[in-house]
Write an enzyme that holds these catalytic residues in place. Structure first.
Site, mmCIF file in Angstrom:
data_model
loop_
_atom_site.group_PDB
_atom_site.id
_atom_site.type_symbol
_atom_site.label_atom_id
_atom_site.label_comp_id
_atom_site.label_asym_id
_atom_site.label_seq_id
_atom_site.Cartn_x
_atom_site.Cartn_y
_atom_site.Cartn_z
ATOM 1 N N CYS A 92 -38.835 11.903 22.358
ATOM 2 C CA CYS A 92 -38.279 12.749 21.303
ATOM 3 C C CYS A 92 -38.440 14.239 21.593
ATOM 4 O O CYS A 92 -37.710 15.057 21.027
ATOM 5 C CB CYS A 92 -38.928 12.425 19.962
ATOM 6 S SG CYS A 92 -38.553 10.766 19.355
ATOM 7 N N CYS A 115 -43.947 15.003 17.790
ATOM 8 C CA CYS A 115 -44.558 13.779 18.287
ATOM 9 C C CYS A 115 -43.556 13.054 19.175
ATOM 10 O O CYS A 115 -42.339 13.198 19.015
ATOM 11 C CB CYS A 115 -45.006 12.885 17.137
ATOM 12 S SG CYS A 115 -43.658 12.313 16.067
ATOM 13 N N HIS A 123 -32.165 13.242 13.360
ATOM 14 C CA HIS A 123 -33.019 13.237 14.549
ATOM 15 C C HIS A 123 -32.266 12.607 15.723
ATOM 16 O O HIS A 123 -32.508 11.469 16.091
ATOM 17 C CB HIS A 123 -34.297 12.469 14.237
ATOM 18 C CG HIS A 123 -35.304 12.428 15.341
ATOM 19 N ND1 HIS A 123 -35.274 13.277 16.436
ATOM 20 C CD2 HIS A 123 -36.382 11.609 15.531
ATOM 21 C CE1 HIS A 123 -36.295 12.993 17.228
ATOM 22 N NE2 HIS A 123 -36.969 11.980 16.712
#
Length: 389
Positions: A91, A375, A345
Site C-alpha cells: 500500500c 501501513c 484506497h
C-alpha cells in the site's frame, strides 16, 4: 546539501473499483498517463528534462504488468529517452516512490523526477498476482510462523481487540471521514489537486449522508470460524463501513531541488524534510505506522506538537485509532479533508494521493509541517515529513 521540493501534485478522482465504477473503462496505463500529462501541462516543464519516473503499483499483473510506469509516460507523450520504473511496497508503493525520488534529488542523482502511482482495482482485482494454490511466502516463512499469517482484515480485527476499539468508535471515525471529505469537496479544497478525467470530477465513494446508524447495520466483513477459534479476543467489529473501499485512481508529484526550481521558474510548494521506513510484526501487520512516526520525528528533530497536519492512511479505522492512542496525536489535525475510508484506497496510487492532499492542505490551511504515514502488508510502514515553503 541539496534539498528536494515538490513543485506540483495532482491526482485523478477516485472511482469505485468495480465493473460499474466511474473509471472502470480507463486502462490503468491511461489513468497514470493522465496525471503525468497534467503535471507537465500545469508546470510547463519540458518532459525531456525529467531524469526518471518512479511509480508504485501493487498488483503488477495483467494490464498492470510489464513496468506500467514506462508505458504511462510513453502514452503521456514524454520523449522515449525518459526512463521509468515501477516499485512495490504494497500500500505504500507510491509513498516509497516519493522517498526514492527525493533521496535521488538530494544525492544529486536527479535534477527533476516524478513520483507517482496507479491501481485499477476494477480491472486488476486485489490478489490477481497470486494464482489460486500459489504460495507467495515460501517454506522459510511458514517455518518461522508455524500457526500461519493472516489476511489484513484479521490483522485489523486483532488491532481493534488489542487497543480496545469498539465498533461504535470505529464507525464514528468512518462517518467523520466521509463528512470531512464532503465538506472539502463542497468548499473547493480539492480543486487544486484534482485532474478531472472523462467527465469524472469527484471522488465516487464519498457518502455525505452516511451516519453511525447506517454503519451500525453492516455485518462484520471478515468473520471466519477458524480465525474466531484461533483468536477468541476478536469481537468482529471491522465492516465495509469502517474500512477503505476498493478503488481506481492515479496520482503524481513532480520533485526537484530548490536550485533547479529557481532555474526553471517553478514554484516550490513543500520541502521533503525527512523520511523513515520500518518493519513490524507481520501478524498484526498494520501497526508499523507507530514506530515509523516515532522514527521520522526523531530523524527530523521535531516533536509531535510541531506537526500541523497528519495524513495517516485509513486502510481501516482501527489502524488510525490505534496509531492515535499510541502517539497521542490530535485527531483534529489528522486527515482534515477526509481519508481513504471516504476518498478511496487505490493501492499503488494512495501514497502520492496522500502526498498530493497534504501538500495542498498545508498551503490552504497555512500549516508549516505535515507528516504522512502508511501501513503496508507484511508488517511495513513508510513515514515522511513535509515542510511548506
Amino acid at each position: 546539501m541539496r534539498d528536494a521540493v515538490v513543485v506540483e501534485a495532482v491526482r485523478t478522482p477516485m472511482g469505485k473499483g468495480k465493473p460499474n465504477g466511474a473509471l472502470a473503462h480507463v486502462h490503468p496505463v491511461e489513468l497514470l498517463a493522465h496525471t503525468l500529462r497534467t503535471l507537465v501541462e500545469r508546470t510547463g516543464v519540458d518532459p525531456a528534462l525529467i531524469d526518471d519516473v518512479i511509480g508504485g503499483t501493487v498488483d503488477q499483473v495483467g494490464e498492470q504488468a510489464m513496468n506500467t510506469t514506462r508505458y504511462a509516460l510513453l502514452s503521456a507523450g514524454f520523449p522515449e529517452s525518459v526512463p521509468a520504473t515501477t516499485v512495490d511496497r504494497q500500500c505504500g508503493s507510491s509513498q516509497q516512490a516519493v522517498h526514492f525520488a527525493a533521496q535521488g534529488v538530494i544525492a544529486g542523482a536527479y535534477d527533476l523526477v516524478v513520483a507517482c502511482g496507479v491501481e485499477s482495482m476494477s480491472r486488476v482485482p486485489m490478489w490477481s498476482n497470486v494464482p489460486p494454490g500459489a504460495d507467495p511466502f515460501g517454506p522459510g516463512v511458514a517455518a518461522r510462523y508455524p500457526e500461519g499469517l493472516v489476511p489484513q482484515g484479521i490483522s485489523a480485527e486483532l488491532i481493534a481487540a488489542k487497543w480496545s476499539l469498539t465498533r461504535e468508535r470505529m464507525d464514528a471515525f468512518a462517518v467523520s471521514s466521509h463528512h470531512k471529505a464532503a465538506a472539502a469537496w463542497d468548499t473547493g479544497r480539492f480543486d487544486a489537486e484534482i485532474a478531472p478525467l472523462d467527465g469524472v470530477s469527484r471522488d465516487e465513494c464519498v457518502r455525505p449522508d452516511t451516519g453511525v446508524e447506517v454503519l451500525a447495520g453492516l455485518r462484520p466483513a471478515y468473520h471466519d470460524p477458524a480465525f474466531a477459534e484461533r483468536f477468541p479476543q476478536i469481537e468482529w467489529n471491522v465492516t465495509a463501513g469502517n474500512a477503505s473501499p476498493v478503488n481506481d485512481g492515479a496520482s503524481a508529484v513532480l520533485i526537484t531541488s530548490s536550485e533547479t526550481a529557481a532555474r526553471l521558474g517553478l514554484r516550490p510548494l513543500a520541502r521533503l524534510h525527512s523520511f523513515a521506513v520500518t518493519g513490524s510484526d507481520p501478524l498484526l501487520m498494520l501497526t508499523g505506522v507507530v514506530p515509523a512516526t516515532e522514527k521520522v520525528l526523531r530523524r527530523a528533530s521535531l516533536s509531535l506538537g510541531d506537526i500541523d497536519l497528519f495524513e495517516v492512511n485509513e486502510a481501516f479505522a482501527s489502524v488510525v485509532l490505534a496509531w492515535q492512542q499510541e502517539t497521542g496525536a490530535d485527531l483534529d489535525r489528522v486527515n482534515v479533508h477526509g481519508g481513504a475510508i471516504a476518498l478511496g484506497h487505490p493501492l499503488g496510487a494512495s501514497g502520492t494521493r496522500l502526498t498530493t492532499t497534504l501538500v495542498h492542505a498545508l498551503h490552504e490551511r497555512g500549516g508549516r509541517y505535515g507528516l504522512q504515514t502508511m501501513c503496508e502488508a507484511g508488517g511495513l510502514a513508510n513515514a515522511m515529513i513535509l515542510e511548506a515553503v
